[in-house]
Design an enzyme around this catalytic site. Structure first.
Site, PDB file in Angstrom:
ATOM      1  N   GLU A   1      43.259  33.901  49.711  1.00 41.79           N
ATOM      2  CA  GLU A   1      43.179  33.348  48.358  1.00 41.79           C
ATOM      3  C   GLU A   1      43.475  31.848  48.349  1.00 41.79           C
ATOM      4  O   GLU A   1      42.877  31.093  47.575  1.00 41.79           O
ATOM      5  CB  GLU A   1      44.178  34.074  47.451  1.00 41.79           C
TER       6      GLU A   1
ATOM      7  N   ASP B   1      47.140  38.112  41.550  1.00 36.77           N
ATOM      8  CA  ASP B   1      45.888  38.852  41.670  1.00 36.77           C
ATOM      9  C   ASP B   1      45.852  39.711  42.934  1.00 36.77           C
ATOM     10  O   ASP B   1      45.521  40.902  42.884  1.00 36.77           O
ATOM     11  CB  ASP B   1      44.699  37.895  41.670  1.00 36.77           C
TER      12      ASP B   1
ATOM     13  N   SER C   1      37.889  37.402  43.678  1.00 31.61           N
ATOM     14  CA  SER C   1      38.195  36.795  44.982  1.00 31.61           C
ATOM     15  C   SER C   1      39.400  37.464  45.626  1.00 31.61           C
ATOM     16  O   SER C   1      39.440  37.644  46.852  1.00 31.61           O
ATOM     17  CB  SER C   1      38.450  35.289  44.828  1.00 31.61           C
TER      18      SER C   1
ATOM     19  N   LYS D   1      41.758  43.379  38.708  1.00 35.55           N
ATOM     20  CA  LYS D   1      43.009  43.291  37.949  1.00 35.55           C
ATOM     21  C   LYS D   1      42.735  42.718  36.571  1.00 35.55           C
ATOM     22  O   LYS D   1      41.761  42.007  36.335  1.00 35.55           O
ATOM     23  CB  LYS D   1      44.034  42.424  38.683  1.00 35.55           C
TER      24      LYS D   1
END
Length: 313
Positions: free
Chosen positions: A193, A204, A147, A10
């Site tokens: 996350e 994200d 991540s 992203k």
């Protein structure tokens, strides 16, 4: 049966710091991906372990299923359809399992990702012997949501092998998930996350999960938005001498650039207009590489998470 997942990176065009405090950000997926393949180990292999291979750093971790069962005596994979946060007690058990892998100091930053893998796997699939392989086109810690892409890809792979979502196993090639399944993938990815970052915004993993996030502004307006946002980030003091070098270099070619991520290093996003010649692009890349920078070209058209299957031979 092997499930294969790809989840996109992203970019945030504006609002990367404000979004952490609940404000709006302008974000989009790009066509750089993290890939995860996952398959259960067959009884004939006589291998009662859970394996995680990180191809890009040539590392492999494994845990005997018996040890995982000891660490989580009340494990219940039936919660796959109802995502929940990792408790403090469970977090300690995961930390103990990761610590036994004796990850070298040079790779210690990977420990939180390994922890997220263990939490997601045991929560969704329990203690079944399996092997997961991870490969990524994303640089780590560069503001591209590496991540989050990992957590989205892991969650999607595990859910695809569970009874919680419906997948057409007969379809060839990459396929998208149903909206309701994407919601479940996104919720689990957010929990992953949280293990890695503590209090992520959720932007994200959401961008990496869902299909193309529309960018409606024309290129000139998008560039102006980026330039304005970069000015604000500089006033906040989150720029860096290396970032400023990239900005000066791209400005010579009348290109808009801004830092992405938390700042202080990481990545710089440069908008390449549709009609920009390949010659100019090559010149910009050559000049940046001469300064020691790595350049990646990606389109703002990355789809959300996708799945494909490979039959065992």
């Amino acid at each position: 049966m092997e499930v294969r997942i790809r989840a996109p990176a992203k970019i945030i065009l504006a609002g990367e710091h404000a979004v952490v405090h609940g404000s709006t950000a302008v974000a989009a997926a790009i066509d750089l991906y993290t890939y995860v393949s996952l398959s259960f180990l067959s009884p004939s292999e006589n291998d009662q372990t859970l394996k995680l291979q990180l191809k890009d750093v040539s590392l492999e971790f494994s845990w005997p299923v018996a040890r995982i069962k000891d660490a989580f005596p009340n494990l219940d994979s039936s919660v796959a359809s109802s995502p929940s946060s990792c408790s403090l007690e469970t977090h300690k058990s995961i930390a103990s399992l990761v610590e036994k892998q004796k990850i070298l100091e040079a790779n210690i930053g990977l420990a939180s990702g390994v922890s997220a893998f263990l939490w997601l796997y045991t929560s969704i699939l329990g203690c079944k012997p399996a092997k997961a392989v991870v490969h990524s086109e994303l640089p780590l810690g560069a503001g591209l949501g590496s991540s989050a892409a990992l957590c989205v890809a892991l969650s999607a792979a595990m859910l695809s092998l569970s009874d919680s979502i419906s997948i057409d196993f007969s379809q060839r090639g990459w396929q998208i998930f149903r909206d309701s399944d994407l919601e479940l993938v996104n919720k689990w990815a957010f929990e992953g996350e949280k293990i890695i970052h503590g209090k992520p915004s959720g932007v994200d993993n959401t961008v990496s999960t869902y299909d193309d996030l529309a960018i409606t502004e024309n290129e000139e307006k998008m560039g102006e938005l980026m330039e304005m946002n970069q000015g604000l980030l500089q006033c906040m003091g989150v720029s860096h001498s290396s970032i400023e070098t990239v900005l000066r270099t791209t400005a010579k070619y009348k290109l808009y650039s801004k830092l992405i991520g938390a700042g202080g290093g990481g990545c710089v996003l440069t908008l390449l207009p549709t009609l920009l010649s390949g010659t100019v692009i090559s010149k910009v890349i050559a000049e940046l590489e001469t300064c020691g920078f790595q350049c990646l070209i990606a389109g703002i058209r990355g789809k959300g998470v996708e799945v494909s299957f490979a039959r065992s031979s």
